[in-house]
Scaffold this motif. Structure first.
Motif, short mmCIF file in Angstrom:
data_model
loop_
_atom_site.label_atom_id
_atom_site.label_comp_id
_atom_site.label_asym_id
_atom_site.label_seq_id
_atom_site.Cartn_x
_atom_site.Cartn_y
_atom_site.Cartn_z
N TRP A 165 1.71 -7.67 1.53
CA TRP A 165 1.99 -6.23 1.61
C TRP A 165 1.12 -5.44 0.63
O TRP A 165 0.72 -4.32 0.92
N THR A 166 0.82 -6.04 -0.50
CA THR A 166 -0.06 -5.38 -1.46
C THR A 166 -1.47 -5.23 -0.89
O THR A 166 -2.09 -4.17 -1.00
N VAL A 167 -1.95 -6.29 -0.26
CA VAL A 167 -3.28 -6.24 0.36
C VAL A 167 -3.30 -5.21 1.49
O VAL A 167 -4.29 -4.47 1.66
N ALA A 168 -2.22 -5.15 2.27
CA ALA A 168 -2.16 -4.20 3.38
C ALA A 168 -2.14 -2.76 2.89
O ALA A 168 -2.69 -1.86 3.54
N SER A 169 -1.52 -2.52 1.74
CA SER A 169 -1.40 -1.16 1.22
C SER A 169 -2.65 -0.69 0.48
O SER A 169 -2.93 0.51 0.43
N ALA A 170 -3.40 -1.64 -0.09
CA ALA A 170 -4.51 -1.29 -0.98
C ALA A 170 -5.54 -0.36 -0.35
O ALA A 170 -5.95 0.63 -0.98
N PRO A 171 -6.02 -0.60 0.89
CA PRO A 171 -7.03 0.32 1.45
C PRO A 171 -6.53 1.75 1.58
O PRO A 171 -7.30 2.70 1.36
N PHE A 172 -5.26 1.92 1.93
CA PHE A 172 -4.71 3.27 2.06
C PHE A 172 -4.64 3.97 0.71
O PHE A 172 -4.91 5.17 0.60
N VAL A 173 -4.27 3.22 -0.32
CA VAL A 173 -4.17 3.80 -1.66
C VAL A 173 -5.55 4.19 -2.18
O VAL A 173 -5.74 5.28 -2.76
N ILE A 174 -6.53 3.33 -1.98
CA ILE A 174 -7.90 3.62 -2.44
C ILE A 174 -8.45 4.84 -1.71
O ILE A 174 -9.04 5.74 -2.33
N HIS A 175 -8.24 4.88 -0.41
CA HIS A 175 -8.70 6.04 0.36
C HIS A 175 -7.98 7.31 -0.09
O HIS A 175 -8.58 8.39 -0.20
N GLY A 176 -6.69 7.19 -0.38
CA GLY A 176 -5.92 8.33 -0.86
C GLY A 176 -6.43 8.85 -2.19
O GLY A 176 -6.48 10.07 -2.42
N ALA A 177 -6.81 7.95 -3.09
CA ALA A 177 -7.35 8.36 -4.38
C ALA A 177 -8.65 9.15 -4.19
O ALA A 177 -8.89 10.17 -4.85
N ARG A 178 -9.48 8.69 -3.27
CA ARG A 178 -10.73 9.41 -3.00
C ARG A 178 -10.45 10.79 -2.41
O ARG A 178 -11.13 11.77 -2.74
#
Length: 240
Positions: free
Chosen positions: A16-29
């Motif tokens: 679940w952490t791996v699945a969430s990571a791309p969304f969080v990184i994109h959100g930070a950008r």
């Protein structure tokens, strides 16, 4: 949506952490771009994060000794789009885990996926769908808050069902049980959150109307002298 520390099997917690990571990184950008291009919206951005923190920290008793929470992510998704809420949501959940013992570090990825990824996207989808049929923003805001709240708990139920399948009926049986405990009891809370969201948005229209226009949430005012519109581009021209 606050799955407790150590409650998920390690493999699933990592997944679940791996699945969430791309969304969080994109959100930070997206947040960096938002602040750089529209610095005047920083206060509203902070208010969206604070609103999510306060609402999702409210702990209400539920059945079988569990608890239910509002989420508050639907309003932020409407104002700044779902990617921004992915980052704001993980910050909220991290502080709640560290300061309030709501959720945990090992379950942060799972909680982020349900509350900060799925919830905002479903809520925003409901907002856009309802907006197609009415120019009144209140039903659309209600739909965003209601669906963001309810979908979060549906995903949490799925996560728990995968982690704790029923010995007889398997994942399907466990999912039905968890949905009965969390999703059904969440409906009144989701309705209340939808009504609260409508009230808060009405206040924002009064105190932050120019910012809402720049964000594309409100239509551009009509310049009667020229017969055209002035202000920020409509929301359909804003990227994610």
């Amino acid at each position: 949506m606050h799955i407790a520390e150590g409650f998920l099997p390690p493999v699933q917690a990592v997944a679940w952490t791996v699945a969430s990571a791309p969304f969080v990184i994109h959100g930070a950008r997206c947040i960096i771009r938002q602040v750089r291009e529209h610095p005047e919206t920083k206060l509203l951005l902070g208010a969206a994060g604070a609103f999510t923190f306060v609402l999702s920290a409210i702990k209400l008793p539920s059945v079988t000794g569990s608890s239910s929470h509002p989420t508050g992510t639907g309003l932020g998704a409407v104002l700044f789009r779902p990617p921004v809420m992915a980052f704001l949501g993980v910050v909220v959940l991290l502080f709640q885990a560290l300061l309030l013992a709501h959720g945990g570090i090992t379950t942060l990825g799972a909680n982020t996926f349900s509350m900060a990824v799925v919830g905002p996207w479903v809520g925003y989808g409901g907002y856009r769908l309802v907006s197609r049929f009415t120019t009144n923003t209140s039903p659309a805001i209600f739909a965003a808050m209601f669906l963001a709240d309810l979908s979060t708990y549906c995903v949490t139920s799925m996560q728990l069902a995968l982690a704790f399948p029923d010995p007889v009926s398997g994942v399907g049986g466990a999912l039905a049980k968890f949905l009965g405990v969390f999703a059904l009891t969440q409906v009144p809370l989701a309705v209340a959150e939808g009504l609260l969201g409508v009230l808060v948005f009405r206040v924002l229209r009064t105190v932050a109307s120019p910012e809402l226009v720049r964000l594309g949430v409100l239509p551009m005012p009509v310049d009667n002298s020229s017969g055209g519109r002035t202000g920020a581009p409509p929301s359909s021209q804003r990227g994610f």
